[in-house]
Every structure is written in structure tokens, then in C-alpha cells.
Design a protein around this motif. Structure first.
Motif, PDB file in Angstrom:
ATOM      1  N   ILE A  74       5.528 -48.223  51.046  1.00  0.00           N
ATOM      2  CA  ILE A  74       4.625 -47.938  49.928  1.00  0.00           C
ATOM      3  C   ILE A  74       3.534 -46.968  50.361  1.00  0.00           C
ATOM      4  CG2 ILE A  74       2.879 -48.969  48.412  1.00  0.00           C
ATOM      5  CD1 ILE A  74       4.718 -51.435  48.248  1.00  0.00           C
ATOM      6  N   ALA A  75       3.012 -47.141  51.578  1.00  0.00           N
ATOM      7  CA  ALA A  75       1.993 -46.215  52.086  1.00  0.00           C
ATOM      8  C   ALA A  75       2.563 -44.805  52.212  1.00  0.00           C
ATOM      9  CB  ALA A  75       1.474 -46.701  53.442  1.00  0.00           C
ATOM     10  N   TYR A  76       3.817 -44.702  52.654  1.00  0.00           N
ATOM     11  CA  TYR A  76       4.499 -43.405  52.754  1.00  0.00           C
ATOM     12  C   TYR A  76       4.593 -42.732  51.385  1.00  0.00           C
ATOM     13  CZ  TYR A  76       8.635 -40.359  52.783  1.00  0.00           C
ATOM     14  OH  TYR A  76       9.505 -39.321  52.586  1.00  0.00           O
ATOM     15  N   LEU A  77       4.997 -43.502  50.360  1.00  0.00           N
ATOM     16  CA  LEU A  77       5.077 -42.944  49.009  1.00  0.00           C
ATOM     17  C   LEU A  77       3.702 -42.522  48.506  1.00  0.00           C
ATOM     18  CD1 LEU A  77       7.614 -45.312  47.187  1.00  0.00           C
ATOM     19  CD2 LEU A  77       7.999 -42.971  47.965  1.00  0.00           C
ATOM     20  N   ALA A  78       2.686 -43.337  48.800  1.00  0.00           N
ATOM     21  CA  ALA A  78       1.326 -43.024  48.352  1.00  0.00           C
ATOM     22  C   ALA A  78       0.857 -41.689  48.929  1.00  0.00           C
ATOM     23  CB  ALA A  78       0.371 -44.145  48.769  1.00  0.00           C
ATOM     24  N   ILE A  79       1.133 -41.472  50.208  1.00  0.00           N
ATOM     25  CA  ILE A  79       0.715 -40.225  50.863  1.00  0.00           C
ATOM     26  C   ILE A  79       1.452 -39.027  50.249  1.00  0.00           C
ATOM     27  CG2 ILE A  79       0.789 -38.953  53.046  1.00  0.00           C
ATOM     28  CD1 ILE A  79       0.289 -41.735  54.417  1.00  0.00           C
ATOM     29  N   LYS A  80       2.758 -39.190  49.983  1.00  0.00           N
ATOM     30  CA  LYS A  80       3.527 -38.098  49.376  1.00  0.00           C
ATOM     31  C   LYS A  80       2.988 -37.753  47.994  1.00  0.00           C
ATOM     32  CE  LYS A  80       7.814 -37.299  49.827  1.00  0.00           C
ATOM     33  NZ  LYS A  80       9.288 -37.298  49.775  1.00  0.00           N
ATOM     34  N   ILE A  81       2.675 -38.772  47.200  1.00  0.00           N
ATOM     35  CA  ILE A  81       2.148 -38.547  45.846  1.00  0.00           C
ATOM     36  C   ILE A  81       0.778 -37.890  45.926  1.00  0.00           C
ATOM     37  CG2 ILE A  81       1.294 -39.716  43.767  1.00  0.00           C
ATOM     38  CD1 ILE A  81       3.583 -41.772  44.193  1.00  0.00           C
ATOM     39  N   PHE A  82      -0.072 -38.356  46.852  1.00  0.00           N
ATOM     40  CA  PHE A  82      -1.407 -37.790  47.002  1.00  0.00           C
ATOM     41  C   PHE A  82      -1.338 -36.323  47.405  1.00  0.00           C
ATOM     42  CE2 PHE A  82      -5.267 -36.932  49.518  1.00  0.00           C
ATOM     43  CZ  PHE A  82      -6.225 -37.202  48.551  1.00  0.00           C
ATOM     44  N   MET A  83      -0.477 -35.983  48.359  1.00  0.00           N
ATOM     45  CA  MET A  83      -0.329 -34.602  48.795  1.00  0.00           C
ATOM     46  C   MET A  83       0.197 -33.714  47.666  1.00  0.00           C
ATOM     47  SD  MET A  83      -1.532 -34.663  51.814  1.00  0.00           S
ATOM     48  CE  MET A  83      -1.126 -33.026  52.395  1.00  0.00           C
ATOM     49  N   ALA A  84       1.106 -34.258  46.856  1.00  0.00           N
ATOM     50  CA  ALA A  84       1.661 -33.490  45.743  1.00  0.00           C
ATOM     51  C   ALA A  84       0.602 -33.176  44.694  1.00  0.00           C
ATOM     52  CB  ALA A  84       2.818 -34.250  45.106  1.00  0.00           C
ATOM     53  N   SER A  85      -0.454 -33.985  44.627  1.00  0.00           N
ATOM     54  CA  SER A  85      -1.491 -33.767  43.609  1.00  0.00           C
ATOM     55  C   SER A  85      -2.282 -32.490  43.864  1.00  0.00           C
ATOM     56  CB  SER A  85      -2.446 -34.968  43.563  1.00  0.00           C
ATOM     57  OG  SER A  85      -3.291 -34.988  44.707  1.00  0.00           O
ATOM     58  N   PHE A  86      -2.191 -31.912  45.086  1.00  0.00           N
ATOM     59  CA  PHE A  86      -2.916 -30.690  45.409  1.00  0.00           C
ATOM     60  C   PHE A  86      -2.069 -29.437  45.214  1.00  0.00           C
ATOM     61  CE2 PHE A  86      -5.139 -33.991  47.789  1.00  0.00           C
ATOM     62  CZ  PHE A  86      -6.450 -33.730  47.422  1.00  0.00           C
ATOM     63  N   ASN A  87      -0.825 -29.613  44.813  1.00  0.00           N
ATOM     64  CA  ASN A  87       0.067 -28.478  44.592  1.00  0.00           C
ATOM     65  C   ASN A  87      -0.297 -27.798  43.278  1.00  0.00           C
ATOM     66  OD1 ASN A  87       2.144 -26.670  44.249  1.00  0.00           O
ATOM     67  ND2 ASN A  87       3.776 -28.140  44.652  1.00  0.00           N
ATOM     68  N   LYS A  88      -0.731 -26.575  43.360  1.00  0.00           N
ATOM     69  CA  LYS A  88      -1.178 -25.849  42.170  1.00  0.00           C
ATOM     70  C   LYS A  88      -0.023 -25.529  41.231  1.00  0.00           C
ATOM     71  CE  LYS A  88      -5.467 -25.570  43.508  1.00  0.00           C
ATOM     72  NZ  LYS A  88      -6.502 -26.345  42.827  1.00  0.00           N
ATOM     73  N   HIS A  89       1.173 -25.476  41.769  1.00  0.00           N
ATOM     74  CA  HIS A  89       2.341 -25.105  40.960  1.00  0.00           C
ATOM     75  C   HIS A  89       3.239 -26.312  40.713  1.00  0.00           C
ATOM     76  CE1 HIS A  89       1.170 -20.982  41.552  1.00  0.00           C
ATOM     77  NE2 HIS A  89       1.126 -21.194  42.856  1.00  0.00           N
ATOM     78  N   GLN A  90       2.616 -27.506  40.628  1.00  0.00           N
ATOM     79  CA  GLN A  90       3.405 -28.700  40.436  1.00  0.00           C
ATOM     80  C   GLN A  90       4.099 -28.668  39.081  1.00  0.00           C
ATOM     81  OE1 GLN A  90       0.848 -32.209  40.030  1.00  0.00           O
ATOM     82  NE2 GLN A  90      -0.864 -30.822  39.850  1.00  0.00           N
TER      83      GLN A  90
END
Length: 200
Positions: free
Chosen positions: A76-92
């Protein structure tokens, strides 16, 4: 037998990491292949019901539950980090989170979720015997209850899918992702706490 389904509904459909992730998937992902994640949850629960129903609760020792909780916490911590990092992608894009919601992801998360055993153990050790569920009936009930378990994240996904048009703004979407990451990290911490209690 009605009390079995009522208890299962209350336990499986209340907010939890699996259901919250499915809600998040519905908001951020319009692809219905996310339902593979929900199927993984259902299969994991069916397996837990069948295994515990036939072999008894003795196989799920506190130590084994503690180890599973630690594994679930890490995942779950791994998924949380991936989701958090994706939130900074300007072209998401809305499709971006899809790879996090595979069948294996749902299966592993539910199998390592200590809350799953909180739902399973009372049903198979108390309610099954009281309802005279034994033999082939254990398998049939396990399949039905597993399908109910898969239906819980599915309903959260559908709710999120209906709400997604309200959060298509990139800034709102980033906020949703960061909030979800924070919630998952809290859940991960709770799993660690439960593991320390179980491992004594």
C-alpha cells in the motif's frame, strides 16, 4: 443464513483501502478494465473463505496474520508513493493510473489485508457452523461471498466513474491523487501497527 450476508455486507462495503482505491480509479480512469482489480479482490476473498472454511482458523495464526499485514503495508505504501509522484506530472491523463489496478494488484492487496481476515474468521468459525454450512456448501458460500467482496470495490469504482466529470480539472485531479496517497500512507501505518500487535 441472513446474518452471514448482513455481516459480510457491513464488513466488505465499508470504506477501506481496496474500496478507496477503486473509488480513486473510477474518478481518474474511465477504462472499465479496472474491473480486473475488483475481480482480483473477489478471487482473494473466495480463496480465504475456502481455505479457512475447510482447514479451519488454526492455519491463520496471529504470526501469519502479522506477516501478511506487514506485506500489505509495504504494498500500500508503494502504491501511495506512485500515486503521489504521478500527481506532479503536468501532462497527466485520465488513463494514467490504469496500470496500478490489475487483477494481481487487487488479489495481493486483499490477500494481505488484515481486515479481510477480520471479516472471514467470524463467518467461517461461528456463522458457518451455526447455519450448518459444511462440505460442498462451504465452497458454494465461499464463491457467493467472494463475489460479494468483488462487488464492493466495483460499486466504489462505478460511483467514482460517475463523479469523475466533476474533477477533470488537472489541479483538482492532482489534489485528489495527493489526498489518496496520504490516506493510503495512513492505512499502511495502521497495518504496521496491527502487525506489531499480532507479532507481539
Amino acid at each position: 443464513m441472513l446474518e452471514i450476508f448482513l455481516f459480510a455486507l457491513a464488513m466488505m462495503y465499508s470504506p477501506g483501502p481496496v474500496n478507496m482505491l477503486s473509488l480513486f480509479a473510477g474518478i481518474t480512469n474511465s477504462n472499465w478494465r479496472v474491473l480486473r482489480f475488483c475481480a482480483g479482490v473477489g478471487v482473494a476473498m473466495t480463496m480465504l473463505f475456502v481455505t479457512t472454511g475447510y482447514l479451519g482458523s488454526s492455519i491463520m495464526t496471529p504470526t501469519l496474520q502479522g506477516v501478511a499485514a506487514l506485506g500489505g503495508s509495504a504494498y500500500i505504501a508503494y502504491l501511495a508513493i506512485k500515486i503521489f509522484m504521478a500527481s506532479f506530472n503536468k501532462h497527466q491523463t485520465i488513463q494514467e493510473g490504469q496500470r496500478n489496478f490489475s487483477f494481481i494488484s487487487g488479489f495481493v492487496m486483499q490477500l494481505t489485508n488484515p481486515k479481510a481476515m477480520i471479516a472471514v474468521l467470524p463467518i467461517v468459525t461461528i456463522q458457518f457452523p451455526n447455519a450448518h454450512i459444511e462440505g460442498v456448501s462451504i465452497l458454494m458460500m465461499s464463491i457467493i461471498l467472494g463475489a460479494m467482496a468483488g462487488g464492493a470495490p466495483t460499486s466504489y469504482f462505478i460511483a467514482g466513474n460517475k463523479l469523475k466529470y466533476a474533477v477533470l480539472n488537472p489541479k483538482i485531479l492532482s489534489t485528489v491523487k495527493r489526498s489518496m496517497a496520504a490516506l493510503l500512507l495512513l492505512v499502511s501505518g495502521q497495518f504496521v501497527y496491527e502487525a506489531t500487535q499480532l507479532l507481539g
